[in-house]
Design a protein around this motif. Structure first.
Motif, short mmCIF file in Angstrom:
data_model
loop_
_atom_site.label_atom_id
_atom_site.label_comp_id
_atom_site.label_asym_id
_atom_site.label_seq_id
_atom_site.Cartn_x
_atom_site.Cartn_y
_atom_site.Cartn_z
N HIS A 58 -3.70 -1.53 -0.52
CA HIS A 58 -4.01 -1.86 -1.92
C HIS A 58 -5.25 -1.10 -2.41
CE1 HIS A 58 -1.43 -5.53 -2.95
NE2 HIS A 58 -0.93 -5.03 -1.84
N THR A 94 4.48 -4.00 9.11
CA THR A 94 3.47 -4.93 8.58
C THR A 94 2.51 -5.38 9.68
OG1 THR A 94 5.01 -5.72 6.88
CG2 THR A 94 3.13 -7.12 7.40
N SER A 122 1.96 -6.26 -4.20
CA SER A 122 2.81 -6.12 -3.01
C SER A 122 4.28 -6.24 -3.39
CB SER A 122 2.45 -7.18 -1.97
OG SER A 122 1.13 -6.99 -1.47
#
Length: 817
Positions: free
Chosen positions: A485, A528, A514
């Motif tokens: 991010h 992830t 997201s």
């Protein structure tokens, strides 16, 4: 004197635009699915000029491709990928440079040693123009859709340094410094392909021994990258932009090769304490205190210089330096092509050396970057341009509104409000001054390069789920590429968009993004888990439609010349990452006695060969500021790079005669890259004002220090890149009252060229040339009084035939007093 000759003119190259596969009008659909088509347009040459230069052709074919892409995906991508690969007083700077020169002249210049202490090497240097299209192409660096070229402040160059063994000349290395954002897979492949076509003489150069590094300037034309993500904000791939870099790099290699001769190398260093600062100090503080205590600063301040001297008369033929600082002195709102602070440093050094008896003609100064990742040239710090003037938040780089958009770094002369131009010159001048002082002192005190051994290794490595052991025995792994991010938050050099902030680790500040990123690709569970604590925004390593977005396969490469070891990094290493990497190589080289009893010297250069974004330390990665969020391959990327380098270090041994396995080849997208860049349709001019007419004349006289302006009836500069030539020139009238001599060109920092379309339908355009005259330079009147005129060199494309015709124009005379 004809001043408008370009490389194409001199080499007899056809500059007539022919159909070019890959360029059509760019179209981001907003209401329905879009279809991306290959089209035509732009410049094409009969044959590369490096082969036209009296010797022998490469024109890679391209195939038509039609790809349907959904509107939602690309609308989101356009919004999110905006940014981030990273964002005077010239007289004052000149006066400081003058003081340095005066100080040098006040002391007797040491004479070169009659008998150098080092071993002989085969050395060669070369330089060539790589300036691509300066208008209508998005810049590469800030990745800002709105930053589209409108002209030129300074030409871009490739500077090549070849070093080889005298007893076995096939053992040699080629270090190339490009005035570009980085090295690149497509450009590197183009260079290698070209060299293969140049005959047996050039077969010694290949994958293993060529390092293609970028100075990391953010103010050059983009659209030459191999991967999709950096192509997006420049609207795809431009063959013209790509070919300018490839051709110039090859020509610089050719010139360096043709200049090969026996010579000596020596090393010197100096500290430039005010040439950079750390833009992510909160992440740096996450490194162990015991480690930080070893260093006085949170960036490296040492400039390392390698001097090249020919054996015949011990004159210097060039220098190659390493110093870490971002090429973001010139701001994100600048649209004039330039090489940023390292281009200034190289220009000043090369200009200052002319006429020096200690240097050979054609002297080349290369200013390579180093562990640049968290450095910034905006040395006064980051402040909020929101009316408060407050310092940006230490951890998130936000301002009072909680966003990053108002947070900007300030260069040393930011008060000039000139888009960072004066600060850029000053940071470049500092590097030049430091390097020049080192060069001057080397005759009395230097470290000779000894040992005579020249070796290199290169192999490709796939970073997806690469498992290896840390020093403590723990097994870890790297990951497919992903951006967090905080990548979208940008930096204080070039802030990002929306409500993204730096330091966004763990659960994202705004989970909405997201979800948005997941519309492009939902990260796998394994990805992830592997990337934690990075909250994944763009899962670029698992995205391959319409083709691969970022590299997963990277170049692992190192050079060795005597006791000098060069790490070639594909990523922007942060300060502490570079230190750990260099220290590991030095310790291993000593342990393996690779340089015998001589202490190894280790430098790191990059970003090189491909663009793999950043490499932060695991501790910095956990903080997830911009650099950590842009560390593609997870928290163990740096240990992996070190592991991969050390595993191949024995190939740099003097006894080594082999190379590591080449590894998996990365994808090559030169044949299938999308392009939405329109070609030049035609140029027009009023019948009363033909091309080249000076429609706004300069005044009759100016005092030195003034800006001289002339405006001409122009044509699109993409019709002819004028490589090794110029669009703009200043000419001075000689004492005979008849002879005009060119005294300024596109090479010079203080002569600018701006192009503007004034009538789309009729194809009219204007060119504004500004000469920022100077009162002092290098201790003399650099712009002496006299009679001058401005010359404009252009090329116009006919509406019906498409024929491109050269023209020139000149202003009236004016006095400089």
């Amino acid at each position: 004197m004809v001043v408008c000759l370009s490389r194409e003119d001199e080499m007899g190259i056809d500059t007539k635009p022919l159909p070019r596969k890959g360029d059509v009008g760019f179209f981001w659909a907003t209401l329905s699915p879009v279809f991306f088509f290959k089209g035509t347009g732009s410049q094409h040459r009969k044959m590369p000029y490096y082969q036209q230069d009296r010797r022998g052709g490469m024109a890679p074919p391209r195939r038509l491709i039609t790809i349907a892409v959904s509107v939602v995906s690309f609308f989101i991508l356009a919004a999110l990928a905006i940014a981030q690969f990273g964002p005077s007083s010239e007289l004052h700077a000149r006066k400081l440079a003058q003081r340095i020169e005066h100080a040098q002249r006040a002391n007797p210049q040491p004479k070169p040693r009659d008998t150098p202490l080092g071993d002989k090497y085969l050395i060669g240097i070369g330089k060539a123009d790589v300036t691509g299209p300066v208008v209508e192409i998005g810049f590469g660096g800030y990745a800002d859709f709105s930053q589209v070229g409108s002209g030129l402040r300074q030409r871009l160059y490739a500077r090549t340094f070849i070093i080889g063994e005298t007893k076995n000349p096939k053992n040699r290395v080629v270090y190339i410094v490009l005035d570009t954002q980085s090295g690149d897979t497509a450009v590197r492949n183009g260079v290698l392909d070209a060299l293969k076509g140049m005959g047996d003489e050039y077969s010694v150069y290949g994958q293993s021994n060529i390092a293609l590094t970028g100075t990391h300037s953010h103010s050059g034309p983009g659209a030459w990258f191999n991967y999709l993500l950096p192509q997006i904000t420049s609207l795809g791939f431009s063959k013209q932009s790509y070919q300018a870099i490839v051709d110039g790099a090859v020509l610089s290699i050719k010139r360096a090769h043709e200049s090969l001769q026996e010579g000596y190398l020596d090393i010197g260093t100096t500290d430039i304490n005010d040439g950079n600062t750390n833009r992510s100090p909160s992440a740096y503080l996450a490194n162990p205190e015991s480690e930080r205590a070893k260093y006085p600063f949170n960036t490296d301040k040492t400039l390392t210089l390698l001097r090249f001297r020919r054996a015949s008369d011990l004159k210097s033929v060039g220098v190659l330096t390493w110093y870490p600082v971002h090429g973001t002195s010139v701001f994100q709102n600048n649209t004039l092509v330039n090489a940023d602070n390292k281009g200034v440093a190289a220009y000043l050094f090369e200009q200052s050396i002319k006429g020096d008896s200690r240097a050979a003609d054609g002297f080349v100064a290369g200013f390579s970057n180093a562990n640049v990742g968290d450095t910034t040239p905006n040395t006064l710090g980051a402040y909020c341009d929101d009316g408060t003037g407050a310092a940006c938040d230490f951890e998130s780089s936000t301002c009072a509104d909680g966003k990053v958009q108002a947070c900007h770094g300030r260069g040393p002369l930011f008060q000039k409000l000139d888009k960072g131009v004066s600060s850029c010159y000053e940071i470049g001048r500092k590097q030049y001054a430091g390097a020049k002082n080192v060069w001057t002192s080397l005759d009395s005190s230097s470290m000779p390069v000894v040992g005579s051994t020249v070796r290199s290794f290169h192999y490709f490595h796939d970073m997806r789920y690469y498992k290896f052991n840390l020093d403590n025995g723990t097994e870890v792994q790297t990951c497919p590429a992903a951006l967090g991010h905080s990548f979208a938050a940008g930096t204080s050099d070039g802030p990002g968009a929306f409500d993204f902030t730096q330091g966004d680790s763990g659960a994202p500040n705004n989970p909405f993004w997201s979800v948005v990123g997941g519309l492009l690709k939902v990260p796998s569970a394994a990805q992830t888990a592997c990337q934690k604590p990075k909250p994944i925004l763009l899962d670029v390593g698992e995205m391959d439609r319409p083709y691969v977005w970022t590299p997963n396969i990277v170049d692992i490469q190192s050079f060795r010349v005597g006791q000098l070891f060069m790490i070639i990094s594909p990523s922007e290493a942060t300060t502490m990452s570079g230190r750990r990497w260099r220290n590991a190589v030095k310790a291993a080289a000593k342990q393996q006695k690779l340089s015998g009893s001589t202490e190894p010297v280790v430098v790191l250069g990059g970003p090189a060969n491909t663009y793999a974004h950043y490499v932060a330390t695991p501790e910095e990665y956990a903080v997830q500021r911009y650099e950590g969020a842009s560390t593609l391959f997870g928290q163990y990327e740096l240990p992996a790079y070190i592991n991969l380098t050390l595993s191949a270090l024995p190939y740099l041994s003097p006894s080594s005669t082999s190379s590591p396995p080449p590894g998996p080849s990365p994808p090559d997208h030169r044949e299938n890259s999308l392009s939405f860049i329109t070609g030049v349709v035609y140029d027009g001019a009023p019948s009363s004002k033909p091309f080249g007419t000076c429609i706004t004349q300069p005044s009759s006289s100016y005092t030195r220090g003034s800006i001289v302006t002339a405006i001409f009836q122009g044509a699109n500069p993409r019709n002819n890149l004028r490589l090794e030539g110029t669009y703009a020139a200043v000419e001075k009238l000689g004492a005979d009252g008849k002879t005009w001599t060119q005294v300024r060109s596109d090479e010079d920092w203080n002569l600018t060229y701006e192009w503007k379309r004034t009538n789309e339908l009729l194809g009219y355009s204007e060119v504004t040339i500004r000469w920022e005259t100077r009162t002092e330079s290098n201790g003399e009147g650099d712009d002496p009084t006299g009679t001058y005129r401005i010359r404009y060199c252009g090329d116009a494309k006919a509406a019906v035939t498409g024929k491109v015709t050269e023209f020139q124009g000149a202003s009236r005379e004016f006095k400089l007093t």
